[in-house]
Write an enzyme that holds these catalytic residues in place. Structure first.
Site, PDB file in Angstrom:
ATOM      1  N   GLU A 199       2.362   6.516   8.353  1.00 51.52           N
ATOM      2  CA  GLU A 199       1.272   7.138   7.583  1.00 51.52           C
ATOM      3  C   GLU A 199       1.044   8.585   8.016  1.00 51.52           C
ATOM      4  O   GLU A 199      -0.047   8.967   8.439  1.00 51.52           O
ATOM      5  CB  GLU A 199      -0.022   6.330   7.724  1.00 51.52           C
ATOM      6  CG  GLU A 199       0.078   4.953   7.102  1.00 51.52           C
ATOM      7  CD  GLU A 199      -1.276   4.274   6.892  1.00 51.52           C
ATOM      8  OE1 GLU A 199      -2.240   4.636   7.581  1.00 51.52           O
ATOM      9  OE2 GLU A 199      -1.362   3.380   6.030  1.00 51.52           O
ATOM     10  N   GLU A 387       3.805  -1.790   4.116  1.00 50.85           N
ATOM     11  CA  GLU A 387       2.463  -2.333   4.366  1.00 50.85           C
ATOM     12  C   GLU A 387       1.774  -2.603   3.038  1.00 50.85           C
ATOM     13  O   GLU A 387       1.759  -1.737   2.158  1.00 50.85           O
ATOM     14  CB  GLU A 387       1.577  -1.353   5.144  1.00 50.85           C
ATOM     15  CG  GLU A 387       1.909  -1.217   6.592  1.00 50.85           C
ATOM     16  CD  GLU A 387       0.899  -0.338   7.344  1.00 50.85           C
ATOM     17  OE1 GLU A 387      -0.294  -0.338   7.006  1.00 50.85           O
ATOM     18  OE2 GLU A 387       1.349   0.354   8.280  1.00 50.85           O
TER      19      GLU A 387
HETATM   20  P1  P53 Z   1      -7.003  -1.772   9.190  1.00 41.49           P
HETATM   21  C1  P53 Z   1      -7.192   2.660   7.550  1.00 41.49           C
HETATM   22  C2  P53 Z   1      -7.615   2.877   8.850  1.00 41.49           C
HETATM   23  C3  P53 Z   1      -6.705   2.956   9.874  1.00 41.49           C
HETATM   24  C4  P53 Z   1      -5.352   2.825   9.579  1.00 41.49           C
HETATM   25  O1  P53 Z   1      -5.926  -1.015   8.309  1.00 41.49           O
HETATM   26  C5  P53 Z   1      -4.932   2.607   8.295  1.00 41.49           C
HETATM   27  C6  P53 Z   1      -5.840   2.511   7.264  1.00 41.49           C
HETATM   28  C7  P53 Z   1      -5.431   2.240   5.864  1.00 41.49           C
HETATM   29  O2  P53 Z   1      -4.573   3.155   5.311  1.00 41.49           O
HETATM   30  O3  P53 Z   1      -3.625   2.532   8.013  1.00 41.49           O
HETATM   31  C8  P53 Z   1      -2.788   1.404   8.067  1.00 41.49           C
HETATM   32  O4  P53 Z   1      -6.296  -2.365  10.340  1.00 41.49           O
HETATM   33  C9  P53 Z   1      -2.045   1.403   9.375  1.00 41.49           C
HETATM   34  C10 P53 Z   1      -2.144   0.123  10.118  1.00 41.49           C
HETATM   35  C11 P53 Z   1      -3.441  -0.569   9.822  1.00 41.49           C
HETATM   36  C12 P53 Z   1      -3.517  -0.893   8.345  1.00 41.49           C
HETATM   37  O5  P53 Z   1      -3.454   0.299   7.611  1.00 41.49           O
HETATM   38  O6  P53 Z   1      -7.990  -0.731   9.578  1.00 41.49           O
HETATM   39  O7  P53 Z   1      -0.714   1.845   9.276  1.00 41.49           O
HETATM   40  O8  P53 Z   1      -1.940   0.394  11.472  1.00 41.49           O
HETATM   41  O9  P53 Z   1      -3.670  -1.710  10.587  1.00 41.49           O
HETATM   42  C13 P53 Z   1      -4.745  -1.656   7.910  1.00 41.49           C
HETATM   43  O10 P53 Z   1      -7.587  -2.838   8.301  1.00 41.49           O
END
Ligand code: P53
Length: 490
Positions: A199, A387
């Site tokens: 990301e 993802e």
């Molecule tokens: P979580 C939001 C916040 C932090 C990371 O998110 C994020 C996002 C959404 O884009 O990105 C990805 O765990 C990331 C993962 C993460 C997943 O989204 O906050 O690549 O590490 O766990 C889901 O629900």
């Protein structure tokens, strides 16, 4: 027609949220290890030690700049979810057996940089750390599972944050390359698929995403440039070490799935602008140069990115082989909002046409099809979906099991949308790895109760529980999806 033969059905995780064993086997601390758990409203906090020895907690994404003499550090009395996470480190054989049972063709994971170079500055790598991933890859191959490795997933050696603010400093490029070279050579015959920066457009998540300690627009733009150069160098080096390597970039595609709030052209333009602030990260990595709109944007904002004379060539020579994405939701943009909110967790206004989760994430499978189509038209590169998933509260029922029809619904609609993108829009999708195929710690809030997995892990928000693994209803469902190559979605 349906999904192509050899479609890479899989599952995804990241070391900082899954691996644990934070101080085992000679591993050094990472930025993620000083970040405490949080809650849905406030997100996560980071701890730092001030010059007088006292400790304070600050927001984990964009804290105020480090005062003189202060360092990020752990402190007693806080809970750090990454330290144990859901303990892949001590459960990897059991967990990979579950992956095998599920029928995964690929497993997307990350290598923890500080397990290989504990401070990032050593001349020689930590053999015990390298041996750990050898054992993981060997175990995966036993089940015919192809590893797909993210080199940088929200994790840098903490020492580099404290020494010079990590990615805001050019020194990171060489240090990262040293790490890449070590793992490319070591796993040359065990890993074929690599992703450079997870990301990359979520770099504004600052300390949490990239270990940075300054967050002004200038520092963020400079850090992005360093990551572009590092990524391009890694792509070139990887291809030299093994021409069969397939190396991709990774874009949070939710952030380019921006709808105008109304059909007023001003709203349409606001949505387009918001998307461009994110597209540009993939543009540089897929096309090999900065798009003119982004250069003009920097000019308008008075941002001057320091570029070395060789950088233009490096970017041109280091284009990725494919693009990988995360997709969770779409968002709305409107002219009234004017400037984008500085709060990276801000989700914008709700879309009245779409349901959303307990965490305010809209559920939008059609948006998934739209963005796949857009990205394929834009770059003409194969797309790997690394993802997608639903964070939800699961309850263990009286029969001791988790019944999660909501998760099955989510995946059914999203996999159908992906199938439409392939069949109706002609998009070249390589594979699909649902996020958190097993329960892991949330990146955004550090909670455990926000679960994504097909496999339940018995652990609560503060790390208590047996860590026992059990199959949710969605496990059998996804197994059937894989076995039928996406045909049986009932
Ligand atoms: P979580 C939001 C916040 C932090 C990371 O998110 C994020 C996002 C959404 O884009 O990105 C990805 O765990 C990331 C993962 C993460 C997943 O989204 O906050 O690549 O590490 O766990 C889901 O629900």
């Amino acid at each position: 027609m349906g999904f192509p033969k050899g479609f890479l059905w899989g599952g995804a995780t990241a070391a900082n949220q899954y691996e644990g064993g934070w101080d085992a086997g000679g591993r050094g601390p990472a930025n993620s290890d000083v970040i405490t758990n949080g809650d849905p409203k406030n997100g996560r906090m980071a701890t730092r030690r001030l010059a007088d020895g006292t400790v304070e907690t600050v927001t984990a994404m964009r804290p105020d700049p480090l005062p003189d003499g202060a360092v990020y550090d752990t402190a007693p009395g806080h809970y750090y979810p990454s330290h144990q996470a859901t303990d892949f480190y001590h459960h990897f054989r059991e967990d990979i057996a579950l992956m095998g049972e599920l029928g995964l063709k690929t497993y997307r994971m990350s290598i923890s940089w500080s397990r290989i170079y504990p401070t990032g500055l050593e001349e020689t790598p930590n053999e015990e750390g390298l041996a750990f991933y050898d054992a993981v890859f060997d175990e995966l191959h036993k089940y015919g599972i192809e590893p797909m490795v993210t080199l940088h997933h929200f994790e840098v050696p903490l020492a580099l944050s404290n020494a010079f603010g990590a990615w805001q400093d050019r020194r990171m490029v060489e240090l990262f390359l040293k790490f890449c070279e070590t793992v490319f050579r070591r796993y040359r015959d065990k890993v074929r698929y690599w992703l450079t920066f997870n990301e990359i457009n979520n770099l504004p998540f600052g300390f949490l995403a990239s270990g940075m300690t300054r967050f002004d627009p200038q520092a963020l733009a400079q850090a992005a440039h360093h990551q572009f150069v590092a990524s391009a160098n890694a792509v070139r080096l990887g291809h030299q070490i093994n021409p069969d390597f397939r190396i991709g970039c990774m874009l949070a595609a939710s952030r380019v799935t921006v709808y105008p709030k109304t059909c007023a052209p001003e709203d349409v333009q606001a949505a387009w602008e918001a998307a461009c602030r994110n597209y540009f990260y993939a543009d540089v990595q897929c096309r090999g140069f900065y798009p003119s709109y982004q250069l003009q944007y920097y000019k308008r904002q008075g941002i001057q990115v320091q570029m070395e004379p060789e950088d233009a060539q490096i970017l041109r020579d280091g284009c990725v082989d494919f693009i990988s994405i995360s997709y969770y939701r779409s968002t709305l943009a409107a002219r009234q909002q004017g400037k984008q909110s500085g709060d990276p967790l801000n989700l914008g206004e709700p879309n009245p046409y779409l349901p959303c989760t307990e965490w305010g994430i809209t559920i939008d499978p059609l948006g998934f099809r739209i963005v796949l189509h857009n990205l394929y038209d834009r770059y003409g590169l194969p797309i790997m979906v690394v993802e997608n998933g639903l964070g939800a509260v699961d309850t263990v029922a009286e029969d001791g099991k988790v019944h999660d029809p909501y998760r099955i619904d989510f995946y059914r609609t999203h996999i159908r949308a992906m199938k439409d993108a392939i069949e109706l829009d002609g998009v070249d999708v390589m594979g699909y790895t649902p996020w958190g195929w097993i329960d892991i710690v949330s990146a955004g809030t550090g909670e455990m109760r926000k679960r994504y997995g097909f496999v339940y892990v018995d652990m609560d928000d503060t790390g208590h529980g047996t860590l026992a693994r059990s199959r949710k209803d969605s496990f059998a469902w996804y197994k059937k999806v894989i076995a039928s190559n996406g045909e049986d979605l009932d």
